[in-house]
Design a protein around this motif. Structure first.
Motif, mmCIF file in Angstrom:
data_model
loop_
_atom_site.group_PDB
_atom_site.id
_atom_site.type_symbol
_atom_site.label_atom_id
_atom_site.label_comp_id
_atom_site.label_asym_id
_atom_site.label_seq_id
_atom_site.Cartn_x
_atom_site.Cartn_y
_atom_site.Cartn_z
ATOM 1 N N VAL A 14 0.958 -1.176 0.129
ATOM 2 C CA VAL A 14 0.079 -0.054 0.003
ATOM 3 C C VAL A 14 0.949 1.236 0.049
ATOM 4 C CG1 VAL A 14 -1.874 1.305 1.276
ATOM 5 C CG2 VAL A 14 -1.854 -1.100 1.213
ATOM 6 N N GLY A 15 0.823 2.148 -1.085
ATOM 7 C CA GLY A 15 1.465 3.190 -0.978
ATOM 8 C C GLY A 15 0.800 4.448 -0.729
ATOM 9 N N VAL A 16 1.458 5.369 0.058
ATOM 10 C CA VAL A 16 0.852 6.625 0.590
ATOM 11 C C VAL A 16 1.429 7.613 -0.283
ATOM 12 C CG1 VAL A 16 0.136 7.912 2.606
ATOM 13 C CG2 VAL A 16 0.426 5.675 2.616
ATOM 14 N N TYR A 17 0.865 8.433 -1.045
ATOM 15 C CA TYR A 17 1.199 9.413 -1.999
ATOM 16 C C TYR A 17 1.336 10.862 -1.322
ATOM 17 C CZ TYR A 17 1.957 11.878 -6.303
ATOM 18 O OH TYR A 17 2.269 12.554 -7.580
ATOM 19 N N ASP A 18 2.469 11.512 -1.523
ATOM 20 C CA ASP A 18 2.585 12.944 -1.124
ATOM 21 C C ASP A 18 2.014 13.465 0.135
ATOM 22 O OD1 ASP A 18 3.453 15.535 -1.755
ATOM 23 O OD2 ASP A 18 1.651 15.954 -2.944
ATOM 24 N N GLU A 19 2.400 12.509 1.165
ATOM 25 C CA GLU A 19 2.010 12.764 2.538
ATOM 26 C C GLU A 19 3.160 12.777 3.439
ATOM 27 O OE1 GLU A 19 -0.843 13.792 3.780
ATOM 28 O OE2 GLU A 19 -2.692 12.714 2.550
ATOM 29 N N PRO A 20 2.918 13.505 4.491
ATOM 30 C CA PRO A 20 4.045 13.638 5.409
ATOM 31 C C PRO A 20 4.136 12.322 6.046
ATOM 32 C CG PRO A 20 2.289 14.867 6.569
ATOM 33 C CD PRO A 20 1.936 14.518 4.994
ATOM 34 N N GLU A 21 5.308 12.151 6.945
ATOM 35 C CA GLU A 21 5.796 10.840 7.598
ATOM 36 C C GLU A 21 4.888 10.437 8.526
ATOM 37 O OE1 GLU A 21 7.646 7.440 7.474
ATOM 38 O OE2 GLU A 21 8.300 9.000 6.462
ATOM 39 N N LEU A 22 4.166 11.370 9.133
ATOM 40 C CA LEU A 22 3.233 11.083 10.232
ATOM 41 C C LEU A 22 1.930 10.284 9.796
ATOM 42 C CD1 LEU A 22 2.099 11.545 13.107
ATOM 43 C CD2 LEU A 22 1.382 13.878 12.358
ATOM 44 N N ILE A 23 1.663 10.711 8.417
ATOM 45 C CA ILE A 23 0.333 10.093 7.801
ATOM 46 C C ILE A 23 0.609 8.745 7.184
ATOM 47 C CG2 ILE A 23 -1.364 10.270 6.060
ATOM 48 C CD1 ILE A 23 -1.961 12.159 7.999
ATOM 49 N N VAL A 41 4.296 1.856 1.968
ATOM 50 C CA VAL A 41 5.474 2.751 1.730
ATOM 51 C C VAL A 41 5.061 4.043 1.285
ATOM 52 C CG1 VAL A 41 6.655 0.516 0.995
ATOM 53 C CG2 VAL A 41 5.180 1.894 -0.621
ATOM 54 N N LYS A 42 5.887 5.014 1.799
ATOM 55 C CA LYS A 42 5.844 6.358 1.303
ATOM 56 C C LYS A 42 6.283 6.830 -0.056
ATOM 57 C CE LYS A 42 7.212 11.182 2.555
ATOM 58 N NZ LYS A 42 7.894 12.093 3.387
ATOM 59 N N VAL A 43 5.186 7.177 -0.964
ATOM 60 C CA VAL A 43 5.481 7.583 -2.109
ATOM 61 C C VAL A 43 5.551 9.118 -2.501
ATOM 62 C CG1 VAL A 43 4.523 7.373 -4.608
ATOM 63 C CG2 VAL A 43 4.049 5.490 -3.031
ATOM 64 N N GLU A 48 10.383 8.024 -9.523
ATOM 65 C CA GLU A 48 9.763 7.096 -10.104
ATOM 66 C C GLU A 48 8.897 6.230 -9.033
ATOM 67 O OE1 GLU A 48 8.472 4.935 -13.208
ATOM 68 O OE2 GLU A 48 9.714 6.333 -13.072
ATOM 69 N N PRO A 49 7.570 6.326 -8.813
ATOM 70 C CA PRO A 49 6.949 5.562 -8.032
ATOM 71 C C PRO A 49 7.054 4.207 -8.008
ATOM 72 C CG PRO A 49 5.288 5.991 -9.592
ATOM 73 C CD PRO A 49 6.734 6.866 -10.105
ATOM 74 N N TYR A 69 -5.034 17.367 -9.896
ATOM 75 C CA TYR A 69 -3.987 16.789 -8.881
ATOM 76 C C TYR A 69 -4.471 15.127 -9.053
ATOM 77 C CZ TYR A 69 -1.548 15.345 -4.991
ATOM 78 O OH TYR A 69 -0.530 14.741 -3.948
ATOM 79 N N LEU A 70 -5.489 14.758 -9.080
ATOM 80 C CA LEU A 70 -6.090 13.286 -9.292
ATOM 81 C C LEU A 70 -5.555 12.663 -10.419
ATOM 82 C CD1 LEU A 70 -7.112 11.077 -7.261
ATOM 83 C CD2 LEU A 70 -9.316 11.667 -7.712
ATOM 84 N N THR A 71 -5.838 13.315 -11.455
ATOM 85 C CA THR A 71 -5.582 12.709 -12.674
ATOM 86 C C THR A 71 -3.963 12.680 -12.865
ATOM 87 O OG1 THR A 71 -7.580 13.907 -13.680
ATOM 88 C CG2 THR A 71 -5.801 13.079 -15.285
ATOM 89 N N ARG A 72 -3.206 13.497 -12.370
ATOM 90 C CA ARG A 72 -1.722 13.258 -12.470
ATOM 91 C C ARG A 72 -1.341 12.024 -11.649
ATOM 92 N NH1 ARG A 72 1.039 19.388 -12.126
ATOM 93 N NH2 ARG A 72 0.095 20.162 -13.943
ATOM 94 N N VAL A 73 -2.181 11.818 -10.312
ATOM 95 C CA VAL A 73 -1.671 10.723 -9.859
ATOM 96 C C VAL A 73 -1.997 9.584 -10.313
ATOM 97 C CG1 VAL A 73 -2.086 9.458 -7.505
ATOM 98 C CG2 VAL A 73 -1.877 12.074 -7.483
ATOM 99 N N VAL A 74 -3.201 9.500 -11.100
ATOM 100 C CA VAL A 74 -3.790 8.303 -11.596
ATOM 101 C C VAL A 74 -3.004 7.717 -12.638
ATOM 102 C CG1 VAL A 74 -5.750 7.307 -13.062
ATOM 103 C CG2 VAL A 74 -6.115 8.446 -10.889
ATOM 104 N N HIS A 75 -2.384 8.860 -13.510
ATOM 105 C CA HIS A 75 -1.410 8.420 -14.782
ATOM 106 C C HIS A 75 -0.176 8.045 -14.243
ATOM 107 C CE1 HIS A 75 -4.643 10.413 -17.069
ATOM 108 N NE2 HIS A 75 -4.584 9.525 -17.790
ATOM 109 N N ARG A 76 0.299 8.476 -13.101
ATOM 110 C CA ARG A 76 1.688 7.959 -12.632
ATOM 111 C C ARG A 76 1.587 6.652 -12.031
ATOM 112 N NH1 ARG A 76 5.009 10.700 -8.771
ATOM 113 N NH2 ARG A 76 6.556 10.030 -9.740
#
Length: 202
Positions: A14-23, A41-43, A48-49, A69-76
């Motif tokens: 499970v990746g957690v995208y563009d969030e601080p370490e706390l999250i 894992v932190k992404v 490269e993801p 924002y979400l479209t960019r994430v989905v395409h990555r």
């Protein structure tokens, strides 16, 4: 139901995208507490993801519009994207799904609800904040995504001009959306629309 793993040697990634370490740490602790066999894992937003089975991200409150924002994430990523955010309004739910998310879960959800959402999305299902599959949302009155967005902004107290500025449309377009909303939800005044919207989660 606990999130399925790919075997004892291969937990669900499970990746957690563009969030601080706390999250990231919090998500890991919640999923572990639920008994799910996962590796969190932190992404980062750059670079490269890594290969993951499910990618959690929060597109709300960013410097760009939710859809962009979400479209960019989905395409990555090739992984299904699960929106994980504090704001679980019907408007944000619809906009997120339209932009390619496979599910939507609140950051205030329980550890088990989060694990169930991750598990469902990893199986190819689409999930709502209630944990059910997405279909017609109760009380939505067949509002389009744009109409739901306008109604949410009305409920926040924005004027037609402020809504037009926020959505980059003309005031006349906003007035048209407002008329359509009134007709669909069966009200005649702005105060009634606000009352209806608040009663239905806007």
């Amino acid at each position: 139901m606990n999130a399925p793993s790919r075997g004892s040697d291969h937990p669900l990634a499970v990746g957690v995208y563009d969030e601080p370490e706390l999250i990231v740490t919090g998500v890991g602790a919640m999923l572990a507490r639920s008994g799910a066999s996962v590796e969190v894992v932190k992404v980062t937003a750059d670079g490269e993801p890594p290969a993951v089975d499910v990618l959690l991200c929060d597109p709300i409150g960013r410097t760009m519009q939710l859809e962009e924002y979400l479209t960019r994430v989905v395409h990555r990523t090739t992984a299904p994207v699960l929106v994980f955010t504090w704001t679980s309004s019907p408007s944000n739910l619809r906009r997120s799904l339209a932009a390619g998310a496979r599910g939507f879960v609140s950051k205030s959800a329980s550890a088990q609800d989060l694990a169930d959402a991750v598990a469902a999305v990893s199986r190819g299902e689409t999930v709502a904040p209630t944990g059910g599959r997405i279909g017609a949302q109760p009380g939505m009155a067949d509002l389009s995504a744009r109409e739901a967005e306008v109604l949410e902004l009305i409920c926040r107290g924005l004027s037609n001009l402020e809504i037009a500025d926020r959505l980059f449309v003309s005031v006349n377009s906003v007035k048209t959306y407002v008329r359509q909303i009134y007709q669909k939800i069966g009200v005649a005044r702005r105060s009634q629309a606000v009352a209806w919207g608040l009663a239905h989660g806007f």
